[in-house]
Design an enzyme around this catalytic site. Structure first.
Site, PDB file in Angstrom:
ATOM      1  N   GLU A   1     -18.254  -9.289 -11.902  1.00 24.51           N
ATOM      2  CA  GLU A   1     -17.125  -9.197 -12.598  1.00 24.51           C
ATOM      3  C   GLU A   1     -15.738  -9.427 -12.015  1.00 24.51           C
ATOM      4  O   GLU A   1     -14.815  -9.901 -12.412  1.00 24.51           O
ATOM      5  CB  GLU A   1     -17.059  -7.677 -13.429  1.00 24.51           C
TER       6      GLU A   1
ATOM      7  N   HIS B   1     -13.007 -16.529 -18.120  1.00 24.56           N
ATOM      8  CA  HIS B   1     -13.921 -15.300 -17.332  1.00 24.56           C
ATOM      9  C   HIS B   1     -15.476 -15.503 -17.741  1.00 24.56           C
ATOM     10  O   HIS B   1     -16.228 -15.494 -16.782  1.00 24.56           O
ATOM     11  CB  HIS B   1     -13.421 -14.376 -17.986  1.00 24.56           C
ATOM     12  N   GLU B   2     -15.643 -16.082 -18.915  1.00 24.03           N
ATOM     13  CA  GLU B   2     -17.515 -15.937 -19.496  1.00 24.03           C
ATOM     14  C   GLU B   2     -17.805 -17.369 -18.639  1.00 24.03           C
ATOM     15  O   GLU B   2     -19.138 -17.337 -18.086  1.00 24.03           O
ATOM     16  CB  GLU B   2     -17.408 -15.827 -20.735  1.00 24.03           C
TER      17      GLU B   2
ATOM     18  N   ALA C   1     -16.865  -9.926 -24.944  1.00 24.63           N
ATOM     19  CA  ALA C   1     -17.713 -11.347 -24.833  1.00 24.63           C
ATOM     20  C   ALA C   1     -18.781 -11.040 -23.673  1.00 24.63           C
ATOM     21  O   ALA C   1     -18.719  -9.972 -23.117  1.00 24.63           O
ATOM     22  CB  ALA C   1     -16.968 -12.429 -24.206  1.00 24.63           C
ATOM     23  N   MET C   2     -19.853 -11.682 -23.872  1.00 23.82           N
ATOM     24  CA  MET C   2     -21.103 -11.526 -23.040  1.00 23.82           C
ATOM     25  C   MET C   2     -21.451 -13.005 -22.574  1.00 23.82           C
ATOM     26  O   MET C   2     -21.664 -13.813 -23.268  1.00 23.82           O
ATOM     27  CB  MET C   2     -22.126 -10.830 -23.635  1.00 23.82           C
TER      28      MET C   2
ATOM     29  N   ASN D   1     -24.079 -14.536 -21.549  1.00 20.70           N
ATOM     30  CA  ASN D   1     -25.573 -15.283 -21.524  1.00 20.70           C
ATOM     31  C   ASN D   1     -25.351 -16.703 -21.115  1.00 20.70           C
ATOM     32  O   ASN D   1     -24.709 -17.174 -21.689  1.00 20.70           O
ATOM     33  CB  ASN D   1     -26.026 -14.851 -22.965  1.00 20.70           C
TER      34      ASN D   1
ATOM     35  N   HIS E   1     -18.711 -16.642 -15.138  1.00 25.08           N
ATOM     36  CA  HIS E   1     -19.846 -16.112 -14.914  1.00 25.08           C
ATOM     37  C   HIS E   1     -21.180 -16.863 -14.867  1.00 25.08           C
ATOM     38  O   HIS E   1     -22.255 -16.512 -14.476  1.00 25.08           O
ATOM     39  CB  HIS E   1     -20.111 -14.967 -15.985  1.00 25.08           C
TER      40      HIS E   1
END
Length: 933
Positions: free
Chosen positions: A396, A373-374, A338-339, A341, A377
């Site tokens: 992270e 988690h994402e 995953a990312m 953004n 961020h």
């Protein structure tokens, strides 16, 4: 991945300056960063952008040319032979802070210029002449624009540039992805292959989409407009501002401005996906996926929890999410899992979709964890960002640490916190004990190239980072830590930080609470040094000392740490700080009246512990007498420490084996899982020897009580309602069946037989990976061919993988040979799946020798797949001199360039295995025979 046919006409629009251009060919490239570095200063090894220009705003217009599907009437035209490309332009506004006549920004060389750049003085609107434009074909990826006049300090300027670029399928920058939509219809098929474009920018992908100041501390606001095919949805970081039709083929969508953000967070996606909304009082949340997946409700679980997780973070961190919308999208293809953004989080499809009654219920935990988690961020990384990539752990590590807190809050029945932490704890322990380990905070001079940046996205960053934060929170108290984190986020909102900024604000909180911890002094050794200590305690006199723990103790280490140690005994709890690399005495560590001492209570510290033999024995006696007097994390940790200390030749292996004796009286997941993981190596090394019989009998004996605890319910496919029991339930069945417990084998064969006879699969999804394998292993041709037929006829990828794995479990040599032969026929098994099947067969003790012979006989064909995986499957059981000689002969006689590193590692590991077996086999046999006497 095929390219996509371009069939549409270009729009006539004032939104974007477009040029017509042709590309003779497009080649998908893997960029290998080996070029000599471009130097602004001959003494520096690698380039960074100068800070004489500071960007603050981008206006980006993008038009991806692609078809979302191929017209069936296109006479069989294959998209593989067609071209897919992007055209667009951008304007970046920046401030000059130091006079210069050169503009440097990043630009990966796949872009094509569609006219010269235009530089203007934003204050006077006058154009500034350009004398030269250079693209540096090296690791710097610099676009160098030389000007006729100087840019003056204190003034604002703009740079406009129109560009084009091929859209590739390499999952970097803007890339194309495909999926199949529709369902098989009887003998026919109404499925259609569909296409979409999406982005993945971290760490340096944005420079491949458009020229930019592509470093994390050069934050700016982004305004984005996308021209995209009609009937598609365009997504970007910001909330949609407006969307209008241009003509029969195209529409455009404009988006609100983003907050100030780093370029690596830039994201767009254009697809035919549909969405599922999530409730939230302030933020518009939507989860996008394939229309079929959305209609079937596979996005519903993710949608249900996302708003709750976001609300938890807003409350816990004391600040609101910065955007008015949050999109999540489940992509068929994505490099990372995953990312994060900002405003448009991308996920691998399997990490976001959940199918009720088909997907394992435990998969919900993985989905909740990665969403948490994402979303973490959005604060740690997006709102507050590291200054440079060498401190990516601040992103992270925090996201890993926070995700457990969030999931425990929104899904308390999962009880995920201890499992998450323990997994991170031991992944980091394993990596950080190797010679090849590195500091958590890498020296900035060692992190310059994209390859070096990517290297940091590893176990040390994610897992050790999380563990170090947990240790800090415990040392200063979690309440104080949280207070410092809130101040840190508030102070550095939309800014960039290094770890000293974090230490400063945790210290402020400590000081306000009249604490004594000197945060930077205590924490710097944990982030600036490789490795971690082993703490050795002599409870007879209270002596304690530390030393770096490594699997190879060939040399003394001068490294030492400030070590916070929570201690408990049978009668008391205490806390000590070890502040020296010498031996000291602590009264808290001295055994009174023969009581046991336990250090690192609840594993809050990132270190291993060894005791004098008498204390080890007292702890083992307590575990067998009443394991619940010892915290569950420590029960698991005592097993893990003992096995790893034995691996490093610090203690005898029989001590480690003794730590498994208490398990017959323990029903907790983590101690059992830890023991099973460690015994797996012993099984792999010795299951071809006389040790295996008594070892298997011992494991049957140990697990029988646990299996019987669940037995009646398991027999009728009932799953424990308590989530915390499901993990240990699966361990019980796995250990019981794999070690031949008769009642477990009978249960597995009956469930599989019922499916074969009745045509209805009533095996619970949680159990299928075990039942399929054990039933095929216990059966013969009938069971194998039934599983093969089912594997060929299912469209469910997870079910297909389970059946594929089960086929490799048979103990019939001729069936394993048949399966290996099938891998040579692409009509039966695709080349991309071949290596995984070969690996699985190699994990079967009956198939390992077959696989070794097979890959040597068919190496040229095997090399077309993932040869590293196939080779590892054939060799990871090697533990004899003959096998080592065979390995070396293979390395010299075959073309192993593609797997050279794997072959070298296999040779090294085989030498280790030979030594281990030589040193331990007799003692292990004696130990297991003694247990069964």
């Amino acid at each position: 991945m095929p390219k996509v046919a371009f069939t549409s006409k270009a729009p006539v629009a004032a939104l974007v300056v477009l040029s017509v251009f042709a590309l003779a060919s497009v080649v998908t490239v893997l960029i290998v960063y080996r070029a000599e570095i471009f130097n602004l200063n001959p003494t520096t090894r690698a380039p960074r952008l100068p800070r004489n220009l500071v960007p603050h705003h981008y206006k980006v217009f993008l038009q991806p040319y692609f078809s979302t599907r191929i017209d069936p009437a296109a006479n069989g035209t294959s998209p593989m032979h067609e071209l897919m490309f992007l055209v667009g332009n951008f304007t970046v506004s920046f401030r000059c802070v130091e006079t210069t006549s050169t503009i440097l920004l990043h630009n990966r060389d796949l872009q094509l210029s569609m006219g010269p750049p235009v530089v203007r003085d934003q204050d006077t609107n006058q154009t500034i002449g350009i004398s030269a434009v250079k693209k540096n074909q090296d690791e710097s990826s610099f676009l160098e624009i030389q000007l006729n006049d100087v840019l003056e300090a204190g003034r604002n300027y703009t740079l406009f540039h129109a560009f084009g670029a091929p859209i590739l399928d390499n999952l970097e920058g803007l890339y194309v992805s495909s999926y199949v939509e529709g369902q098989p219809a009887g003998e026919g098929d109404n499925t259609t292959e569909r296409y979409l474009v999406a982005t993945n920018m971290e760490p340096t992908g944005t420079r491949g989409l458009f020229p930019c100041f592509d470093e994390p501390d050069m934050k700016a606001v982004f305004d984005v407009t996308i021209i995209h095919p009609r009937n598609t949805t365009a997504l970007a970081n910001g909330q949609m501002l407006e969307s209008n039709i241009l003509n029969d083929d195209w529409q455009y969508t404009s988006f609100h401005s983003t907050p100030k953000m780093s370029t690596y967070l830039f994201a767009i996606a254009v697809s035919e996906f549909t969405s599922t909304p999530s409730p939230h009082e302030r933020v518009e949340i939507n989860t996008f996926a394939r229309p079929n997946a959305t209609a079937a409700g596979h996005t519903q679980y993710a949608a249900n929890i996302t708003g709750n997780i976001l609300t938890f973070y807003e409350t816990y961190l004391g600040s609101n999410y910065q955007l008015k919308k949050l999109d999540q999208i489940a992509l068929p293809d994505l490099g990372p899992a995953a990312m994060e953004n900002w405003g448009l989080i991308t996920y691998q499809e399997e990490m976001l979709l959940y199918e009720e009654g088909v997907t394992s219920v435990l998969h919900k935990e993985a989905i909740a964890n990665i969403i948490a988690h994402e979303l973490a961020h959005q604060w740690f990384g997006n709102l507050v960002t590291m200054k440079w990539w060498n401190e990516i752990w601040l992103n992270e590590g925090f996201a890993s640490y926070m995700s457990s807190l969030a999931v425990d809050h929104v899904e308390p029945t999962f009880n995920i916190g201890d499992r998450n932490f323990f997994g991170e704890f031991h992944a980091a322990f394993e990596e950080d004990a190797l010679d090849s380990s590195r500091p958590l905070r890498a020296p900035s001079q060692d992190v310059q190239t994209t390859y070096e940046i990517m290297f940091l996205f590893d176990t040390i960053t994610y897992c050790k980072g999380s563990c170090v934060l947990r240790m800090l929170a415990d040392t200063v108290e979690e309440r104080v830590f949280n207070k410092g984190v809130k101040m840190y986020l508030s102070e550095f909102k939309n800014r960039n930080v290094d770890q000293n900024d974090l230490w400063e604000y945790i210290q402020k909180a400590v000081d306000e609470e009249n604490g004594l911890t000197k945060v930077a002094r205590v924490m710097d050794p944990w982030t600036k040094q490789s490795g971690y200590p082993i703490i050795t305690i002599n409870t007879t006199n209270g002596e304690i000392h530390q030393k770096r723990f490594m699997y190879k103790h060939s040399s003394e280490s001068s490294l030492w740490w400030y070590v916070p140690i929570r201690v408990m005994s049978e009668t008391s709890h205490s806390f000590v700080m070890l502040e020296t690399n010498g031996t000291v005495k602590k009264d808290e560590l001295m055994s009174k009246s023969g009581e046991w001492i336990l250090a690192n209570v609840n594993c809050t510290g990132f270190y291993r512990v060894n005791y004098n033999p008498e204390n080890w024995q007292r702890l083992l006696t307590q575990l067998e007498k009443d394991p619940h007097r010892i915290p569950v994390l420590n029960r698991a940790q005592l097993i893990d420490d003992a096995f790893n200390l034995a691996r490093a030749n610090v203690v005898d292996l029989t001590l480690a084996l003794n730590t498994t004796r208490f398990l017959r009286n323990d029903r907790a997941h983590l101690p059992w899982k830890t023991a099973v993981d460690h015994l797996a190596y012993t099984v792999r090394m010795l299951e071809r020897s006389e040790v295996y019989g008594p070892m298997q009998a011992y494991l049957q004996q140990q697990v029988k009580g646990l299996y019987d605890f669940f037995g009646n319910d398991t027999d009728v496919s009932l799953v424990p309602e308590d989530y915390s029991l499901r993990h240990i339930w699966l361990v019980a069945i796995e250990v019981a069946c794999s070690n031949g417990l008769p009642e477990c084998i009978a249960m597995a064969t009956k469930m599989f037989a019922d499916w074969m006879n009745n045509g209805t699969n009533n095996v619970h999804p949680e159990l299928r990976h075990i039942i399929y394998c054990q039933a095929v292993a216990a059966g013969g041709r009938k069971e194998w061919e039934f599983a093969w037929k089912k594997s060929q006829n299912t469209s469910d990828l997870s079910e297909k993988e389970l059946l594929s794995r089960a086929l490799s479990c048979t103990r019939k040599i001729w069936l394993l040979n048949r399966y290996l032969e099938y891998t040579l026929d692409p009509e039966k098994i695709r080349v991309k799946d071949m290596s995984h099947i070969i690996y699985n067969i190699g994990q079967n003790v009956a198939g390992q020798a077959l696989v070794w012979n097979f890959i040597r006989a068919h190496w040229e064909y095997v090399s077309k797949g993932n040869a590293n995986e196939a080779f590892e499957g054939a060799t990871n059981r090697f533990s004899t001199q003959y096998e080592l000689d065979e390995l070396k002969r293979f390395a010299s006689d075959y073309n192993v360039n593609a797997v050279k590193w794997t072959v070298e590692q296999a040779i090294k590991q085989t030498k280790v295995n030979i030594q281990w077996v030589s040193q331990n086999k007799d003692n292990i046999l004696k130990w297991f025979e003694g247990q069964m006497a």
